[in-house]
Design an enzyme around this catalytic site. Structure first.
Site, PDB file in Angstrom:
ATOM      1  N   LYS A 134       3.377 -11.317  -4.324  1.00 33.78           N
ATOM      2  CA  LYS A 134       3.737 -10.341  -3.286  1.00 33.78           C
ATOM      3  C   LYS A 134       2.821 -10.458  -2.083  1.00 33.78           C
ATOM      4  CE  LYS A 134       5.441  -6.514  -6.115  1.00 33.78           C
ATOM      5  NZ  LYS A 134       5.269  -5.076  -6.415  1.00 33.78           N
ATOM      6  N   GLY A 194      10.155  -4.204   2.634  1.00 32.97           N
ATOM      7  CA  GLY A 194      11.553  -4.617   2.665  1.00 32.97           C
ATOM      8  C   GLY A 194      11.867  -5.805   1.780  1.00 32.97           C
ATOM      9  N   GLY A 195      11.007  -6.024   0.772  1.00 36.85           N
ATOM     10  CA  GLY A 195      11.274  -7.113  -0.165  1.00 36.85           C
ATOM     11  C   GLY A 195      10.921  -8.486   0.380  1.00 36.85           C
ATOM     12  N   ARG A 240       4.912   7.119   6.065  1.00 39.07           N
ATOM     13  CA  ARG A 240       5.835   7.652   7.081  1.00 39.07           C
ATOM     14  C   ARG A 240       6.799   8.636   6.428  1.00 39.07           C
ATOM     15  NH1 ARG A 240       8.054   2.796   5.174  1.00 39.07           N
ATOM     16  NH2 ARG A 240      10.069   3.207   4.156  1.00 39.07           N
ATOM     17  N   GLU A 277       5.145   5.156  -4.226  1.00 40.14           N
ATOM     18  CA  GLU A 277       6.205   4.470  -4.976  1.00 40.14           C
ATOM     19  C   GLU A 277       5.728   3.994  -6.337  1.00 40.14           C
ATOM     20  OE1 GLU A 277       8.673   2.322  -1.317  1.00 40.14           O
ATOM     21  OE2 GLU A 277       8.056   1.155  -3.062  1.00 40.14           O
ATOM     22  N   LYS A 322       2.271  -8.745 -12.780  1.00 43.63           N
ATOM     23  CA  LYS A 322       3.247  -8.966 -13.840  1.00 43.63           C
ATOM     24  C   LYS A 322       4.599  -8.469 -13.309  1.00 43.63           C
ATOM     25  CE  LYS A 322       4.346  -9.048 -18.480  1.00 43.63           C
ATOM     26  NZ  LYS A 322       4.250 -10.327 -19.183  1.00 43.63           N
TER      27      LYS A 322
HETATM   28  C1  MV4 Z   1       8.145  -5.140  -8.245  1.00 47.73           C
HETATM   29  C2  MV4 Z   1       9.226  -5.255  -9.126  1.00 47.73           C
HETATM   30  C3  MV4 Z   1       8.962  -5.713 -10.407  1.00 47.73           C
HETATM   31  N1  MV4 Z   1       7.687  -6.026 -10.778  1.00 47.73           N
HETATM   32  N2  MV4 Z   1       6.908  -5.445  -8.660  1.00 47.73           N
HETATM   33  C4  MV4 Z   1      10.709  -4.280  -4.344  1.00 47.73           C
HETATM   34  C5  MV4 Z   1      10.304  -3.822  -2.978  1.00 47.73           C
HETATM   35  C6  MV4 Z   1       8.952  -3.243  -3.101  1.00 47.73           C
HETATM   36  N3  MV4 Z   1       8.966  -1.866  -2.710  1.00 47.73           N
HETATM   37  C7  MV4 Z   1       8.532  -3.440  -4.540  1.00 47.73           C
HETATM   38  N4  MV4 Z   1       9.634  -4.017  -5.226  1.00 47.73           N
HETATM   39  C8  MV4 Z   1       9.551  -4.397  -6.536  1.00 47.73           C
HETATM   40  N5  MV4 Z   1       8.310  -4.711  -6.988  1.00 47.73           N
HETATM   41  C9  MV4 Z   1       6.698  -5.880  -9.898  1.00 47.73           C
HETATM   42  N6  MV4 Z   1       5.460  -6.180 -10.292  1.00 47.73           N
HETATM   43  C10 MV4 Z   1      10.493  -4.888  -8.678  1.00 47.73           C
HETATM   44  C11 MV4 Z   1      10.645  -4.449  -7.362  1.00 47.73           C
HETATM   45  C12 MV4 Z   1      11.956  -4.032  -6.961  1.00 47.73           C
HETATM   46  C13 MV4 Z   1      13.034  -4.879  -6.936  1.00 47.73           C
HETATM   47  C14 MV4 Z   1      12.912  -6.228  -7.257  1.00 47.73           C
HETATM   48  C15 MV4 Z   1      13.995  -7.056  -7.242  1.00 47.73           C
HETATM   49  C16 MV4 Z   1      15.258  -6.551  -6.897  1.00 47.73           C
HETATM   50  C17 MV4 Z   1      15.408  -5.239  -6.561  1.00 47.73           C
HETATM   51  C18 MV4 Z   1      14.304  -4.398  -6.576  1.00 47.73           C
HETATM   52  C19 MV4 Z   1      14.462  -3.079  -6.219  1.00 47.73           C
HETATM   53  C20 MV4 Z   1      13.386  -2.259  -6.249  1.00 47.73           C
HETATM   54  C21 MV4 Z   1      12.144  -2.736  -6.622  1.00 47.73           C
END
Ligand code: MV4
Length: 446
Positions: A158, A164-165, A292, A275, A201
């Site tokens: 990450k 926003g992904g 925000r 979150e 993880k």
């Molecule tokens: C993650 C995760 C799974 N494992 N982190 C997505 C955006 C951000 N706010 C954090 N997000 C995620 N972090 C770990 N360690 C899953 C998400 C996630 C997500 C991932 C893939 C597809 C859709 C998602 C929707 C919400 C959160």
């Protein structure tokens, strides 16, 4: 309280802020780009200043132009809304340097909690569970491989500045980690001008649950319970609700208290969202903080009866939170559907253009937050969201029913919208049972 503020945003949130201000007796200055010159909400503001052409870089993201508009109109404060400059600590700093109150946290608060690696360390200090992962930034693939083998695959790379992904990649083994690391870093560099990444993880098919908090400048922090934002498509939320249907009272209390502990580690003030990911066994893990007001804040307003934009204004003007946590109560169930100008039958392709027919839904428990009306032209320049439909009912089943009824009433033509997609989701038996995870749309909506 302020006597006059500037709203550095557009669309429904600009109108939402105008409404809160006028109820508090605060005058408003709206800013607009040439693309938004016909917007009806501009007439509700006490003053409206054109700040540039349609391109956001030359208007809603242009700090010198916004500050000039604020100085010409002699405002005391600026509300950034969401998106655009809302989480830009440099903008907050410029406002302060110009003697204008930024309606939000201090630049330091935004920088501390806005950085995901720093926020992780703050959460750990607050004894809040984080997803197992690296201590800080990881410099190279070798270090990533070492940690991945310690915490076990699958892992997620990450961006520390992420949002926003973007700048996120999953890896299932040492081989795929090489590509994932490089791709996440390159995407982060391009999107945020900051290639720093860390590793966690990968939590498979979690729910996305977030806690609304509000902090005053005297160090008082309260929560307004949680929102479940699990229904997303490509990191765009589509349906949000409060409370989260998956957790019991005990988990709810632990979650909300954990959110408060994180925020209390810093001298944060204003609105914030903490979150969490919720796994299959209902364990929650802190992931990040949004510094925000969020798009989905109305569901929290409906179930708590508190106007969160008014709270932002009171806190920024120096008022203390004068209510006790135990007096903030959860009443009934609220759901929000985002109505975007997109065509769900064509992979959610943008569908801008003139709204020739506009008939909003109504009735008990129905709220429509929008700047749209018959004759409004949805611009291709900005986010595709044109309206938020929010319902409030005694319980989740009744909220789903009211939402379906309201979605069927809502006419926005001839542009394509996400109304049919929302209806399809709300009619799915797994959604009705509350058995959803973040892969729901891709798995169950063709
Ligand atoms: C993650 C995760 C799974 N494992 N982190 C997505 C955006 C951000 N706010 C954090 N997000 C995620 N972090 C770990 N360690 C899953 C998400 C996630 C997500 C991932 C893939 C597809 C859709 C998602 C929707 C919400 C959160």
């Amino acid at each position: 309280m302020f006597s006059r503020i500037l709203i550095a945003n557009r669309g429904e949130i600009a109108l939402r802020i105008i409404r809160a201000c006028h109820e508090l007796g605060v005058e408003t200055v709206a800013i607009y780009s040439e693309a938004d010159k016909d917007a009806e909400y501009l007439k509700l503001a006490n003053d409206a200043v054109c700040i540039g052409p349609a391109s956001a870089m030359e208007s809603y993201l242009n700090i010198p132009r916004i500050i000039s508009a604020a100085e010409i109109t002699d405002v005391e404060a600026i509300h950034p809304g969401y998106g655009f400059l809302a989480e830009n600590f440099h903008f907050a700093e410029v406002c302060n340097d110009c003697g204008i109150t930024f309606i939000g946290p201090t630049p330091e608060g935004m920088e501390m909690l806005g950085d995901k690696v720093k926020a992780r360390e703050i959460a750990k200090k607050a004894r809040v569970a984080v997803v197992p992962g690296s201590k800080g930034e990881i410099e190279d693939v070798a270090a990533a491989i070492k940690i991945a083998n310690k915490i076990k695959y699958p892992v997620m790379i990450k961006a520390t500045a992420g949002g926003g992904g973007r700048g996120m990649r999953v890896a299932h083994n040492d081989i795929s980690l090489h590509g994932a690391f490089a791709a996440a870093k390159a995407e982060a560099e391009a999107a945020f001008n900051n290639g720093a990444v860390f590793i966690e993880k990968f939590v498979e098919n979690p729910r996305h649950v977030e806690v609304q908090i509000m902090a005053d400048k005297a160090g008082n922090v309260v929560h307004f319970f949680e929102r479940d934002c699990t229904i997303q498509r490509r990191h765009q939320k589509l349906i949000e609700e409060s409370p989260c249907p998956a957790i019991n009272e005990k988990t709810r209390e632990e979650l909300c208290k954990a959110a408060i502990r994180v925020v209390k580690q810093t001298d944060y003030s204003g609105a914030g969202t903490v979150e969490f990911l919720l796994d299959k066994n209902n364990n929650f893990y802190f992931i990040e903080v949004n510094t925000r007001i969020q798009v989905e804040h109305p569901v929290t307003e409906m179930v708590t009866g508190h106007d969160l934009i008014k709270w932002q204004l009171r806190i920024a003007s120096g008022e203390k939170i004068n209510i006790k946590q135990k007096d903030i109560k959860l009443r009934g169930h609220a759901i929000e559907c985002r109505i975007n100008a997109e065509d769900p039958s064509r992979d959610y392709a943008p569908s801008p253009g003139e709204i020739k027919k506009y008939v909003p839904p109504g009735g008990l428990g129905v709220r429509v937050d929008t700047h749209a009306y018959q004759g409004w032209v949805v611009s291709p320049y900005y986010d595709s969201m044109v309206s938020k439909l929010i319902v409030h009912q005694k319980n989740r089943d009744e909220a789903i029913n009211t939402m379906k009824r309201a979605l069927r009433e809502y006419k926005i033509e001839p542009i394509k919208t996400t109304i049919p997609a929302c209806l399809e989701i709300l009619s799915h038996n797994l959604y009705v049972k509350g058995q959803i995870d973040t892969s729901f749309i891709e798995r169950h909506m063709q």
